[in-house]
Structures are given as structure tokens and as C-alpha cells.
Design a protein around this motif. Structure first.
Motif, PDB file in Angstrom:
ATOM      1  N   LEU A  73       0.810  -1.269  -0.039  1.00 49.08           N
ATOM      2  CA  LEU A  73       0.134  -0.099  -0.123  1.00 49.08           C
ATOM      3  C   LEU A  73       0.909   1.341  -0.080  1.00 49.08           C
ATOM      4  N   ALA A  74       2.035   1.152   0.813  1.00 51.47           N
ATOM      5  CA  ALA A  74       2.909   2.274   0.631  1.00 51.47           C
ATOM      6  C   ALA A  74       3.596   2.516  -0.620  1.00 51.47           C
ATOM      7  N   CYS A  75       3.859   1.412  -1.156  1.00 55.66           N
ATOM      8  CA  CYS A  75       4.470   1.473  -2.654  1.00 55.66           C
ATOM      9  C   CYS A  75       3.437   2.189  -3.606  1.00 55.66           C
ATOM     10  N   LEU A  76       2.216   1.668  -3.606  1.00 64.41           N
ATOM     11  CA  LEU A  76       1.137   2.110  -4.502  1.00 64.41           C
ATOM     12  C   LEU A  76       0.956   3.577  -4.126  1.00 64.41           C
ATOM     13  N   ALA A  77       0.966   4.078  -3.044  1.00 70.15           N
ATOM     14  CA  ALA A  77       0.522   5.506  -2.745  1.00 70.15           C
ATOM     15  C   ALA A  77       1.738   6.303  -3.213  1.00 70.15           C
ATOM     16  N   PHE A  78       2.950   5.829  -2.949  1.00 73.72           N
ATOM     17  CA  PHE A  78       4.068   6.610  -3.421  1.00 73.72           C
ATOM     18  C   PHE A  78       3.972   6.855  -4.940  1.00 73.72           C
ATOM     19  N   ALA A  79       3.709   5.803  -5.454  1.00 71.85           N
ATOM     20  CA  ALA A  79       3.551   5.924  -7.205  1.00 71.85           C
ATOM     21  C   ALA A  79       2.296   6.638  -7.508  1.00 71.85           C
ATOM     22  N   ALA A  80       1.162   6.689  -6.948  1.00 72.34           N
ATOM     23  CA  ALA A  80       0.038   7.389  -7.249  1.00 72.34           C
ATOM     24  C   ALA A  80       0.241   9.044  -6.996  1.00 72.34           C
ATOM     25  N   VAL A  81       1.128   9.320  -5.802  1.00 73.69           N
ATOM     26  CA  VAL A  81       1.344  10.658  -5.891  1.00 73.69           C
ATOM     27  C   VAL A  81       2.133  11.355  -6.906  1.00 73.69           C
ATOM     28  N   HIS A  82       2.959  10.698  -7.810  1.00 67.83           N
ATOM     29  CA  HIS A  82       3.595  11.155  -8.949  1.00 67.83           C
ATOM     30  C   HIS A  82       2.780  11.423  -9.936  1.00 67.83           C
ATOM     31  N   LEU A  83       1.476  10.811 -10.056  1.00 67.31           N
ATOM     32  CA  LEU A  83       0.751  11.436 -11.024  1.00 67.31           C
ATOM     33  C   LEU A  83       0.440  12.756 -11.204  1.00 67.31           C
ATOM     34  N   GLN A 115       8.073   4.652 -10.853  1.00 64.27           N
ATOM     35  CA  GLN A 115       8.004   5.177  -9.639  1.00 64.27           C
ATOM     36  C   GLN A 115       7.504   4.063  -8.558  1.00 64.27           C
ATOM     37  N   TRP A 116       6.627   3.041  -9.087  1.00 65.94           N
ATOM     38  CA  TRP A 116       6.469   1.710  -8.146  1.00 65.94           C
ATOM     39  C   TRP A 116       7.781   0.933  -8.085  1.00 65.94           C
ATOM     40  N   LEU A 117       8.180   0.677  -9.043  1.00 72.05           N
ATOM     41  CA  LEU A 117       9.382   0.077  -8.791  1.00 72.05           C
ATOM     42  C   LEU A 117      10.587   0.421  -7.979  1.00 72.05           C
ATOM     43  N   THR A 118      10.850   1.973  -8.424  1.00 73.29           N
ATOM     44  CA  THR A 118      11.687   2.417  -7.560  1.00 73.29           C
ATOM     45  C   THR A 118      11.246   2.503  -5.946  1.00 73.29           C
ATOM     46  N   GLY A 119       9.791   2.812  -5.753  1.00 71.09           N
ATOM     47  CA  GLY A 119       9.315   2.808  -4.400  1.00 71.09           C
ATOM     48  C   GLY A 119       9.794   1.296  -3.806  1.00 71.09           C
ATOM     49  N   LEU A 120       9.532   0.193  -4.458  1.00 72.36           N
ATOM     50  CA  LEU A 120       9.642  -1.091  -3.761  1.00 72.36           C
ATOM     51  C   LEU A 120      11.192  -1.042  -3.451  1.00 72.36           C
ATOM     52  N   VAL A 121      12.101  -0.713  -4.288  1.00 71.05           N
ATOM     53  CA  VAL A 121      13.560  -0.864  -3.788  1.00 71.05           C
ATOM     54  C   VAL A 121      13.718  -0.009  -2.925  1.00 71.05           C
ATOM     55  N   LEU A 122      13.439   1.141  -2.860  1.00 70.38           N
ATOM     56  CA  LEU A 122      13.524   2.215  -1.598  1.00 70.38           C
ATOM     57  C   LEU A 122      13.028   1.489  -0.350  1.00 70.38           C
ATOM     58  N   ALA A 123      11.968   0.926  -0.516  1.00 64.08           N
ATOM     59  CA  ALA A 123      11.274   0.256   0.811  1.00 64.08           C
ATOM     60  C   ALA A 123      12.271  -0.760   1.461  1.00 64.08           C
ATOM     61  N   TRP A 124      12.578  -1.837   0.445  1.00 73.12           N
ATOM     62  CA  TRP A 124      13.344  -2.887   0.671  1.00 73.12           C
ATOM     63  C   TRP A 124      14.642  -2.286   1.497  1.00 73.12           C
ATOM     64  N   LEU A 125      15.346  -1.073   0.871  1.00 74.61           N
ATOM     65  CA  LEU A 125      16.583  -0.723   1.305  1.00 74.61           C
ATOM     66  C   LEU A 125      16.437  -0.080   2.634  1.00 74.61           C
ATOM     67  N   ARG A 126      14.960   0.606   2.864  1.00 69.86           N
ATOM     68  CA  ARG A 126      14.713   1.297   4.061  1.00 69.86           C
ATOM     69  C   ARG A 126      14.721   0.181   5.135  1.00 69.86           C
ATOM     70  N   VAL A 127      13.927  -0.955   4.963  1.00 70.67           N
ATOM     71  CA  VAL A 127      13.950  -2.016   5.833  1.00 70.67           C
ATOM     72  C   VAL A 127      15.135  -2.778   6.143  1.00 70.67           C
TER      73      VAL A 127
END
Length: 253
Positions: free
Chosen positions: A175-185, A205-217
Motif C-alpha cells: 500500500l505504501a508503494c502504491l501510494a508513493f507511485a500514485a502521488v507522482h501522477l 515510481q512503483w518499482l523505485t518505491g519498492l527498491v527504496l522500501a527494501w533498502l529502508r527495511v
């Protein structure tokens, strides 16, 4: 260090496993030992490794997701808002990496502490890169740091609560990744774009957000902010160099 830092290919495999089945742990090898709160922000990560991840993301976006997003935007009649003659360096390199990471990814590993910080971060994101928003965001971060030293003032969830959060973590992450991507609309001037095209327009942005989420965790919020800034800076630097070489005008085709 608690062990040797893994090779990039091993981190890539770890990310792919995370994308299929997101989990909160374990952390990646090579993490420094010390205060977890401090290291969440200032975990040392070689610039070479950050550049490797940035290059991988740039390649995937340029070769696959970028053309897909451009085709979707063209089919939808949407125009990108970026003014190539007024490159937003401050926003791309400093403001967006800090604010967006705090809004969309800080709480992935610090869900309780994010309850204090998230209202400040969301308000700052909505206000934009203004000095008032910067002061507001700074106040939120300082509040979290102050509360870290006064744990008696912060609600401490039970082990049952932590277990429940771990079970629901995959939903929270996606949900966080989808929200991050949606903001970039917001980067597009949307006319009457069909709804089914919107996800394709922000696939990078969705893929980038997923990688950033992985790195954050797996590494920490500081590492995610750093990679976010590098990732944003690459395309803008390329545009700047092309404009310089071509005398300020890019070819239309």
C-alpha cells in the motif's frame, strides 16, 4: 561490522525475495553495531553500492518501464509538468528524498514512532519546499529524536501488537508503494486519461518505491534517502548536460 557486506548480486537476490514475500527481517549482513535509532539514520553504506542500485534502476526504467510509462501518457494525452529549462535541483536532490521517505517509508520499520512524525511530514509534503514547511519538518524530526531519549513518554506496544504488525506487513508495504507511485501522477497534466492507464504512467515510481522500501527495511532510512537523491539526480544531470551541449534546446524527436 557484524559480518562482511554482501555482494551486489546477493543484495539483488535478497530484494527479489523481499518483493515476492516482504518481511521485516533479517537485516542485511555488514550492518554496523550500535544504537539502532542512530544507525537507522546514519548507517554507513558505500557510495559504490548506492550507485550500483541507482544504475540498475535507471537501466530498468530506461529500457522497460520508462517507455511503457511514456506510451501510456501519450495514449492518455497527458503532458509531463517538468520544465527542462528550470530544473528543480533543490526539490529533486534534497526535498523530495527526505519528505517522501519520511511519509511513505519511515513508518515501515518504525510504525509507532511514525505516529509522531507522519503528521509533520505529510503537512510539509502538501506545503511544498517552502521555509515554513522545512521548519515544520525539522520540528517533527527533532520531536522524534527528543522522544527517543524519553521512552517513558511513548506508547510501547505489546508483543502481540508487534506480531500482528509483522503478519500485516506485506499489505502495509505494498500500500505504501502504491501510494508513493500514485502521488507522482501529480507530475502529469491529466486531461481525461482512462483509469486503467494511470498505473502504467507511474510504473517506474512503483518499482523505485519498492527498491527504496527494501533498502529502508534492510539498511535504514538514511540509506533510502541517499539512494532516492542519487536516483533523482541522474536524469536531471543528463538533461542539464544535454541542454548545455545543445545550446539550451533539446530536439523534439
Amino acid at each position: 561490522m557484524n559480518s562482511a557486506r554482501p555482494l551486489f548480486k546477493h543484495e539483488l537476490l535478497n530484494f527479489l525475495a523481499f518483493a515476492v514475500r516482504p518481511t521485516l527481517g533479517p537485516r542485511l549482513p555488514g550492518r554496523q553495531l550500535g544504537d539502532g535509532w542512530h544507525l537507522d539514520w546514519f548507517q554507513a553504506l558505500p557510495l559504490k553500492r548506492l550507485l550500483q542500485w541507482a544504475l540498475a534502476l535507471w537501466a530498468l526504467n530506461m529500457l522497460a518501464l520508462g517507455p511503457l510509462a511514456l506510451s501510456a501518457a501519450s495514449a492518455a494525452g497527458a503532458q509531463h509538468r517538468l520544465d527542462i529549462h528550470n530544473i528543480p535541483w533543490l526539490h529533486a536532490l534534497l526535498w523530495a528524498p527526505i519528505v517522501e521517505e519520511l511519509v511513505f517509508r519511515y513508518g515501515l520499520r518504525q510504525p509507532v514512532k511514525s505516529l509522531w512524525l507522519l503528521p509533520f511530514a505529510i503537512a510539509a509534503m502538501l506545503m511544498g519546499p517552502k521555509w515554513q514547511a522545512m521548519l515544520l519538518l525539522g520540528a517533527g524530526v527533532l520531536l522524534c529524536w527528543w522522544l527517543h531519549g524519553r521512552r517513558s513518554l511513548v506508547w510501547r506496544p505489546s508483543l502481540h501488537w508487534h506480531a500482528a504488525y509483522r503478519r500485516r506487513f506485506p499489505w502495509v508495504l505494498h500500500l505504501a508503494c502504491l501510494a508513493f507511485a500514485a502521488v507522482h501522477l501529480h507530475n502529469f497534466s491529466l486531461q481525461s486519461a482512462p483509469l486503467w492507464l494511470l498505473p502504467l504512467m507511474v510504473a517506474p515510481q512503483w518499482l523505485t518505491g519498492l527498491v527504496l522500501a527494501w533498502l529502508r527495511v534492510r539498511r535504514g532510512i538514511g540509506a533510502a534517502i541517499a539512494l532516492h537523491a542519487i536516483f533523482n539526480g541522474g536524469p536531471l544531470l543528463l538533461i542539464f548536460l544535454l541542454l548545455t551541449l545543445l545550446g539550451g534546446e533539446l530536439p523534439l524527436s
